[in-house]
Design a protein around this motif. Structure first.
Motif, PDB file in Angstrom:
ATOM      1  N   LYS A  91       0.818  -1.212   0.000  1.00  0.00           N
ATOM      2  CA  LYS A  91       0.000   0.000   0.000  1.00  0.00           C
ATOM      3  C   LYS A  91       0.852   1.264   0.000  1.00  0.00           C
ATOM      4  N   GLY A  92       2.141   1.092   0.028  1.00  0.00           N
ATOM      5  CA  GLY A  92       3.026   2.259   0.000  1.00  0.00           C
ATOM      6  C   GLY A  92       3.009   3.065   1.278  1.00  0.00           C
ATOM      7  N   TYR A  93       2.632   2.434   2.381  1.00  0.00           N
ATOM      8  CA  TYR A  93       2.571   3.178   3.649  1.00  0.00           C
ATOM      9  C   TYR A  93       3.966   3.609   4.111  1.00  0.00           C
ATOM     10  N   ASP A  94       4.988   2.911   3.631  1.00  0.00           N
ATOM     11  CA  ASP A  94       6.346   3.280   4.053  1.00  0.00           C
ATOM     12  C   ASP A  94       6.772   4.620   3.465  1.00  0.00           C
ATOM     13  N   LYS A  95       5.959   5.130   2.539  1.00  0.00           N
ATOM     14  CA  LYS A  95       6.291   6.441   1.954  1.00  0.00           C
ATOM     15  C   LYS A  95       5.617   7.591   2.718  1.00  0.00           C
ATOM     16  N   LEU A  96       4.755   7.235   3.649  1.00  0.00           N
ATOM     17  CA  LEU A  96       4.013   8.282   4.363  1.00  0.00           C
ATOM     18  C   LEU A  96       4.924   9.076   5.275  1.00  0.00           C
ATOM     19  N   LYS A  97       4.497  10.295   5.542  1.00  0.00           N
ATOM     20  CA  LYS A  97       5.293  11.158   6.410  1.00  0.00           C
ATOM     21  C   LYS A  97       5.303  10.648   7.851  1.00  0.00           C
ATOM     22  N   THR A  98       4.226   9.951   8.221  1.00  0.00           N
ATOM     23  CA  THR A  98       4.133   9.449   9.596  1.00  0.00           C
ATOM     24  C   THR A  98       4.806   8.104   9.783  1.00  0.00           C
ATOM     25  N   TYR A  99       5.326   7.532   8.691  1.00  0.00           N
ATOM     26  CA  TYR A  99       5.931   6.202   8.805  1.00  0.00           C
ATOM     27  C   TYR A  99       7.113   6.242   9.774  1.00  0.00           C
ATOM     28  N   GLY A 100       7.005   5.469  10.829  1.00  0.00           N
ATOM     29  CA  GLY A 100       8.117   5.374  11.778  1.00  0.00           C
ATOM     30  C   GLY A 100       8.208   6.487  12.808  1.00  0.00           C
ATOM     31  N   VAL A 101       7.228   7.397  12.831  1.00  0.00           N
ATOM     32  CA  VAL A 101       7.351   8.494  13.809  1.00  0.00           C
ATOM     33  C   VAL A 101       7.114   8.040  15.247  1.00  0.00           C
TER      34      VAL A 101
END
Ligand code: ADP
Ligand code: ZN
Length: 605
Positions: free
Chosen positions: A438-448
């Motif tokens: 789903k490309g969630y690893d590209k989100l700005k919140t990924y890993g915050v």
């Protein structure tokens, strides 16, 4: 006179609140309604008048197991009591009828169907002192234990106008109360409502534990309660079996009880529990109504109950003898998701959702939990109880705005198309198929949210749900949807206050499977009696078990846990002193005194 009878038959030297007034009312042939919590001491309210009045008291009881328990307890006190029901063979019932006609029986327990069948026959032939309707809430369609036969009991008032009727229940609400009075056609009844507080039950709630943590916690709990009976309530049948299996693997004797089992299997489980052949029962809510076991020392809720009523009724099965007993409630995000779904799909959707909300508020409370419970049942309490986890360990709060914003923006950036677990994966920066696809690893919140452990995220998210920052769309794969209130925090218009998570290092060590026999870290909670000796108590307990097995009755009927503790602390060495102990009447004194003082003498030697 009343006090003398109380001591000689039941071994007690004083009445509990209201008992005396209730008994006087009945002795004056007046109708009576008694509302007392489980363990409040309802039985004596009609058993003592039955002993003082001429004739036989007829006690209507909805369950055979309850009748059996009561009759055994009375007989163990030297009182002539019988139960007339369909499980007896015909000869037994014929004998009982004969004894009744001879006026030899003081208390006759009978099922409602039997009573209706006998009303023009047996009941007309015997002198009746009073009618006691036990578990009288079974008459009300509002409750969960509705029994249609109960609604026909109004014939009693018509056919026996001069005999007092006493109705007893542990269900407190007004609707039920009025239903009982109306349906039994009680005549200006005296209504006695005692406090529903059960101060001997400790209350503890644990939020957001996963299965592994729950089990670790349960093992610790059971080790602290070694040899002490308890019940674990689970939401589903399969869960009861799983939990039971895990306990069994740790050498704990356990039975399973749920509606999917045959009635023979259920009876066996109940019987094993009552007779201490198993220490623990893992059950769905179906378990408990049929048992009067006075020494259930603890109750655990593996899942959140659906309402405060159910919860209170279930924890109420612990500590009927008044001794300290522990209760522990776990609840998790998954429970709320599931229960909300059930409530939303139920017939009485609004009521059930509201009940669940109240249950959730209780679990989330930061004020004394007992105050909430009593308040729910219409009682007010003007002080904190000191026996709940909030009183003992008040929650600390902090400004959690940033944490909440991280979570909510995670939801927002996925167009509110994620469930809780995926959200945590995103916050933690996890790598898995769904995230990549789903490309969630590209989100700005990924890993915050890497700095916060996943289990703490679980906890915080549950808090946020309870604070109303987001909702769960049960009909949309449990995706999370931000609410208006949530938006205010997300956009910085409002601050969010969260509770600090405290963990008693639950997952420490636990490596491998070497630790089968953990050592109990604390002394058993019931050791609260002065000078009590643990080893003496154990010796008395085994003597009690032997005597119980000889007579094929449960140990707690021979002597209650409380009596055993009193013996272990005051150590009487003469029959007279033995008879002074609270809970020992004439009959038990004669029957058991010798054996017990022998053990005590040897011990104190
Ligand atoms: P209920 O039916 O209301 O659940 P019970 O009648 O079984 O409660 O009583 C609960 C426990 O309290 C029993 O162990 C009973 O013997 C005990 N009990 C009742 N009355 C007294 C009393 N006056 N003094 C001491 N113990 C009592
Ligand atoms: Zn409290």
């Amino acid at each position: 006179m009343m006090l003398k009878t109380l001591k000689s038959y039941f071994g007690y030297t004083s009445f509990r609140p209201l008992q005396e007034q209730i008994i006087k009312q009945i002795l004056n042939n007046l109708d009576t309604l008694v509302l007392m919590p489980t363990g409040g001491g309802k039985s004596i309210c009609y058993q003592l008048p039955a002993l003082l009045m001429e004739g036989t008291a007829i006690v209507v009881s909805p369950l055979i197991s309850l009748m059996k328990d009561q009759v055994e307890a009375l007989q163990a006190n030297g009182i002539i009591a019988r139960a007339l029901n369909s499980t007896n063979d015909e000869t037994t019932n014929a004998n009982i009828r004969f004894e009744c006609r001879q006026g030899r029986i003081k208390l006759l327990y009978i099922s409602p169907e039997r009573l209706l069948a006998e009303i023009n026959f047996l009941l007309k032939d015997i002198q009746i002192s009073l009618f006691a309707i036990d578990e009288a809430h079974c008459i009300s369609q509002w409750g969960h234990d509705f029994r249609p036969e109960y609604t026909q009991l109004k014939v009693l008032r018509e056919q026996f106008p001069r005999i007092p009727i006493i109705a007893l229940t542990a269900t407190a609400d007004k609707i039920t109360r009025n239903d009982i009075i109306r349906q039994l056609a009680l005549r200006n009844p005296g209504i006695f409502i005692s406090s529903f507080d059960r101060p001997n039950l400790s209350l503890t709630v644990k939020r957001g534990f996963q299965q592994k943590e729950k089990m670790k916690c349960i093992f610790d709990f059971i080790y602290r309660h070694r040899n002490e009976s308890g019940i674990i309530y689970c939401m589903s049948r399969s869960k009861t079996e799983k939990v039971a299996e895990m306990l069994e693997n740790h050498g704990i004797r356990v039975a399973v009880y749920h509606a999917g089992l045959s009635s023979a299997a259920r009876e066996q489980a109940q019987d094993d529990f009552i007779n201490d052949r198993v220490q623990v029962v893992c059950a769905t809510i179906a378990f408990g109504m049929g048992i009067d076991k006075s020494n259930v020392r603890w109750v655990i809720h593996y899942n959140l109950p659906k309402s405060i009523e159910s919860y209170y009724q279930e924890i109420g099965r612990a500590g009927r003898d008044g001794l300290p007993s522990d209760t522990l409630l776990f609840y998790s995000f998954g429970d709320i998701v599931l229960l909300s779904k059930f409530a939303a799909e139920s017939k009485q959707q609004e009521i059930n959702t509201e009940k669940l909300n109240r249950m959730q508020q209780y679990a989330e409370s930061d004020i004394c939990r007992r105050r909430i419970l009593l308040n729910y049942f219409g009682e007010t309490m003007d002080h904190d109880c000191g026996n709940c986890d909030v009183c003992k360990n008040p929650p600390e709060r902090f400004d959690g705005t940033i944490i909440v914003q991280k979570a909510l923006s995670g939801i927002a950036r996925t167009d509110q198309q994620v469930s809780m677990n995926t959200l945590i994966d995103i916050l933690k920066g996890a790598v898995n198929q769904e995230i990549i696809d789903k490309g969630y690893d590209k989100l700005k919140t990924y890993g915050v949210g890497r700095d916060i452990p996943a289990r703490d995220w679980q906890d915080y998210l549950l808090q946020m749900l309870n604070l109303g920052y987001f909702e769960v769309a049960y009909n949309e794969k449990n995706h999370l949807k931000i609410t208006e209130t949530g938006r205010k925090v997300l956009f910085g218009h409002e601050r969010a206050v969260l509770v600090v998570i405290k963990r008693e290092e639950i997952l420490q060590k636990q490596s491998g499977r070497k630790k089968k026999q953990a050592v109990p870290t604390q002394i058993p909670v019931t050791m609260v009696f002065e000078n009590e000796d643990d080893r003496l108590f154990e010796e008395l307990r085994s003597l009690r078990k032997r005597l119980a097995d000889q007579q094929a009755i449960p140990a707690y009927i021979v002597l209650s846990d409380k009596v055993l503790h009193l013996l272990a602390s005051s150590r009487p060495t003469t029959i007279e002193a033995f008879g002074e102990i609270s809970g020992i009447g004439e009959y038990k004194k004669e029957r058991y005194g010798k054996d017990f003082i022998e053990v005590i003498r040897k011990f104190t030697g």
